[in-house]
Design a protein around this motif. Structure first.
Motif, PDB file in Angstrom:
ATOM      1  N   SER A  33       0.853  -1.188   0.000  1.00 22.55           N
ATOM      2  CA  SER A  33       0.000   0.000   0.000  1.00 22.55           C
ATOM      3  C   SER A  33       0.890   1.238   0.000  1.00 22.55           C
ATOM      4  O   SER A  33       1.813   1.343   0.807  1.00 22.55           O
ATOM      5  CB  SER A  33      -0.900   0.015   1.245  1.00 22.55           C
ATOM      6  OG  SER A  33      -1.807  -1.060   1.215  1.00 22.55           O
ATOM      7  N   ILE A  82      -1.868   8.150  -9.442  1.00 20.97           N
ATOM      8  CA  ILE A  82      -2.573   6.964  -8.955  1.00 20.97           C
ATOM      9  C   ILE A  82      -2.513   5.845  -9.994  1.00 20.97           C
ATOM     10  O   ILE A  82      -2.281   4.675  -9.665  1.00 20.97           O
ATOM     11  CB  ILE A  82      -4.031   7.305  -8.597  1.00 20.97           C
ATOM     12  CG1 ILE A  82      -4.050   8.194  -7.346  1.00 20.97           C
ATOM     13  CG2 ILE A  82      -4.856   6.049  -8.373  1.00 20.97           C
ATOM     14  CD1 ILE A  82      -5.423   8.660  -6.946  1.00 20.97           C
ATOM     15  N   LEU A  97     -11.852  10.780  -3.819  1.00 19.75           N
ATOM     16  CA  LEU A  97     -10.929   9.820  -3.214  1.00 19.75           C
ATOM     17  C   LEU A  97     -10.787  10.112  -1.730  1.00 19.75           C
ATOM     18  O   LEU A  97     -10.677  11.276  -1.326  1.00 19.75           O
ATOM     19  CB  LEU A  97      -9.560   9.909  -3.895  1.00 19.75           C
ATOM     20  CG  LEU A  97      -9.548   9.696  -5.417  1.00 19.75           C
ATOM     21  CD1 LEU A  97      -8.155   9.975  -5.974  1.00 19.75           C
ATOM     22  CD2 LEU A  97      -9.990   8.275  -5.754  1.00 19.75           C
ATOM     23  N   PHE A 149      -8.702   9.551   1.836  1.00 19.91           N
ATOM     24  CA  PHE A 149      -7.413   9.198   2.425  1.00 19.91           C
ATOM     25  C   PHE A 149      -7.474   9.435   3.931  1.00 19.91           C
ATOM     26  O   PHE A 149      -8.245  10.262   4.412  1.00 19.91           O
ATOM     27  CB  PHE A 149      -6.281  10.060   1.846  1.00 19.91           C
ATOM     28  CG  PHE A 149      -6.037   9.863   0.383  1.00 19.91           C
ATOM     29  CD1 PHE A 149      -5.074   8.970  -0.058  1.00 19.91           C
ATOM     30  CD2 PHE A 149      -6.769  10.576  -0.564  1.00 19.91           C
ATOM     31  CE1 PHE A 149      -4.836   8.792  -1.409  1.00 19.91           C
ATOM     32  CE2 PHE A 149      -6.542  10.412  -1.915  1.00 19.91           C
ATOM     33  CZ  PHE A 149      -5.577   9.506  -2.344  1.00 19.91           C
ATOM     34  N   ALA A 194      -4.521   5.668   1.443  1.00 15.94           N
ATOM     35  CA  ALA A 194      -5.896   5.426   1.005  1.00 15.94           C
ATOM     36  C   ALA A 194      -6.689   4.749   2.120  1.00 15.94           C
ATOM     37  O   ALA A 194      -6.224   3.770   2.717  1.00 15.94           O
ATOM     38  CB  ALA A 194      -5.904   4.571  -0.250  1.00 15.94           C
ATOM     39  N   ASP A 244      -7.116   1.039   2.279  1.00 14.61           N
ATOM     40  CA  ASP A 244      -5.966   0.203   2.633  1.00 14.61           C
ATOM     41  C   ASP A 244      -5.789   0.056   4.137  1.00 14.61           C
ATOM     42  O   ASP A 244      -4.869  -0.649   4.587  1.00 14.61           O
ATOM     43  CB  ASP A 244      -4.679   0.797   2.043  1.00 14.61           C
ATOM     44  CG  ASP A 244      -4.649   0.748   0.528  1.00 14.61           C
ATOM     45  OD1 ASP A 244      -5.431  -0.034  -0.050  1.00 14.61           O
ATOM     46  OD2 ASP A 244      -3.864   1.505  -0.079  1.00 14.61           O
TER      47      ASP A 244
END
Length: 548
Positions: free
Chosen positions: A207, A219, A296, A298, A308, A311
């Protein structure tokens, strides 16, 4: 949100001196059995100790001073003697850092400062060759003095409220009229809690950890590069087997082609964290808020990076809490229960009657020993009886030679897996610990015995490494870390509750709340706004004794 990691997490190591979680104790912590305090009993006078204090290590990470550790043969301890009230009071300013150039006056702190690097070192003088007193963590704000020019720092030094100086060329951002901006500030540590941060563990191999929010192209490039890294990992993990005979292609058809990675994307330089660009499954991270950009999501880590959210799994940090003896009015003797046992009552016809079952690791406040039917019992503060051989009663230690009668020091008994903190000869805190487990010749994990002084303290610090038995491991922001010899430290361990048994890679594991109490009590004391502090000749660290 999962309360604990999957089974694969249990196989990984968990700190530079810690092992992976093992079978846990019951989730409920035993409740200390404490009654109204009787009058204080006389302290026993133990035999002189054979430990000697070695010069404290000055090494470590995060802006600490150079390493000068060593263990020496012990000198006899000074026998414990009751101290007069005026003898046990420490001098004014005990434990405070004493910068050689003093502390700036409040009216000289006119500028707004921000720690913009993960670590911003605090120097004793406006000179990068001078002694390092400690450091600030990214996101810390405070006022600062006017700029001080020096050849070792092109952008100049600025004096800090607690004393010491930070270099503007090495991460300190300064503005005259307003606080310097930071778009996504990392979370400040919760100094009043056992867990200074929230934690999560990495769910997916390889990751990426970014130092900024990546673009769409970055990305896409990351996914290409991750596939290549995963192929390498799996190839190394599984030995190659004999290749099967390929099937004959059907007439008139072409054999299938394996897609090749885009060479442009494969070579894109990604804005990844320089220290840990690719994370392994099972690594721990300290987490801040979630950040959403372009759809997205995070996590912003406590160290200022981005991972992320898909993950990461949130982790329910564990704790263990010892007993602050003064706060509860408890004096010696006291003990922890070493196996499930019963509290007993002596009836009118001189028979013992069980009144309550108490769990292993329950704390008991005791008064004195008695014998019934040829067996030793201890009387609890509320008048009940408990078998003495079912208890772990610490042996009070004499004041180590060379310490003043008011000094704060720590004694760790490896055989009992117990820590007692003293002010002079008076115990003030007691708890269970987990010291180093038995390792192998390649990976020896036992905690060293000896006498040292704490040489650096960190609200939190990353511990990582690799061992033959546990593989790679990394834990961001291990809480309340107090280094006393090389990489050996007292620190909080939020990943287990097995205190009272050996299990670490050599450090002394503490419940995070215990570690926090000791961190704020030991010397040198942490200046306000700092994340780490180093002991100096003028402000030495508290003594730590580790014995069998």
């Amino acid at each position: 949100m999962p309360g604990s990691p999957r089974k694969w997490l249990l196989a990984l190591g968990f700190a530079a001196c810690d092992s992976a979680p093992q079978t846990e104790s019951p989730a409920e912590l035993p409740t200390p059995v404490v009654a109204e305090r009787r009058s204080e009993t006389r302290l026993p006078e133990p035999e002189p100790d054979d430990s000697a204090e070695a010069p404290g290590d000055a090494g470590g990470d995060d802006g600490s001073a150079p390493d000068t550790a060593g263990t020496t043969v012990a000198e006899p301890a000074v026998p414990a003697e009751p101290a007069a009230d005026d003898e046990i009071r420490p001098p004014e300013g005990y434990g405070l850092i004493r910068p050689p150039l003093g502390v700036p006056t409040p009216d000289s702190l006119k500028l707004h400062a921000l720690a913009g690097y993960e670590v911003v070192t605090v120097y004793s003088r406006p000179d990068m060759t001078s002694e390092k007193l400690g450091y600030l963590r990214i996101g810390t704000r405070m006022m600062a003095t006017e700029k001080i020019e020096h050849e070792t720092c092109k952008a100049g030094f600025y004096g800090l409220p607690a004393g010491g100086y930070a270099c503007a060329s090495k991460g300190l951002l300064v503005e005259a009229d307003k606080p310097p901006p930071m778009k996504y500030p990392p979370p400040a540590p919760k100094l009043d809690q056992g867990h200074p941060y929230e934690y999560g563990f990495v769910r997916r191999w390889n990751s990426p950890m970014w130092w900024r929010i990546p673009s769409d192209q970055e990305i896409s490039a990351m996914e290409v590069q991750r596939v290549a890294r995963e192929a390498e990992r799996l190839a190394a993990k599984e030995p190659p087997t004999e290749a099967p005979i390929p099937a004959e292609p059907v007439e008139g058809t072409a054999p299938p082609e394996v897609p090749k990675p885009d060479p442009v994307l494969a070579d894109v330089k990604l804005p990844l964290s320089p220290n840990t660009p690719w994370l392994e499954r099972g690594f721990f991270l300290s987490l801040g808020e979630k950040v959403v950009e372009r759809g997205l999501t995070f996590y912003r880590t406590a160290r200022g990076a981005y991972v992320a959210a898909a993950d990461i799994s949130r982790y329910e940090a564990k704790d263990w809490v010892g007993v602050a003896l003064d706060e509860q009015g408890i004096t010696y003797p006291f003990a922890y229960v070493k196996k499930d046992t019963k509290l007993l009552q002596l009836t009118a016809d001189d028979k013992l009657k069980a009144t309550k079952t108490i769990e292993r690791r329950t704390f008991l406040d005791l008064t004195e020993e008695t014998e019934i039917g040829g067996r030793a019992y201890m009387i609890t503060a509320d008048g009940l009886l408990v078998r003495k051989d079912h208890l772990l009663i610490p042996e009070l230690q004499a004041l180590p030679k060379g310490l003043d009668p008011w000094e704060r020091w720590i004694d760790v008994s490896v055989s009992q897996q117990m820590l007692v903190a003293y002010e002079g000869t008076r115990p003030v805190y007691v708890t269970l610990v987990s010291s180093g487990r038995k390792g192998t010749k390649e990976d020896p994990y036992e905690t060293p015995r000896g006498r040292w002084r704490i040489y650096s303290k960190h609200v939190s610090t990353t511990m990582d490494g690799s061992s033959a038995t546990d593989g790679n491991y990394s834990i961001q922001d291990v809480p309340w870390t107090m280094f006393f010899s090389g990489s050996y430290a007292l620190h909080g361990a939020f990943w287990h509750r097995s205190f009272g048994t050996v299990r670490s890679h050599g450090c002394v594991n503490l419940g995070p709340s215990d570690a926090r109490w000791l961190f704020h009590w030991t010397t040198p004391l942490l200046p306000e706004g700092w994340h780490g502090v180093n002991a100096t000749d003028e402000s030495p660290g508290s003594t730590v004794v580790v014995r069998d």
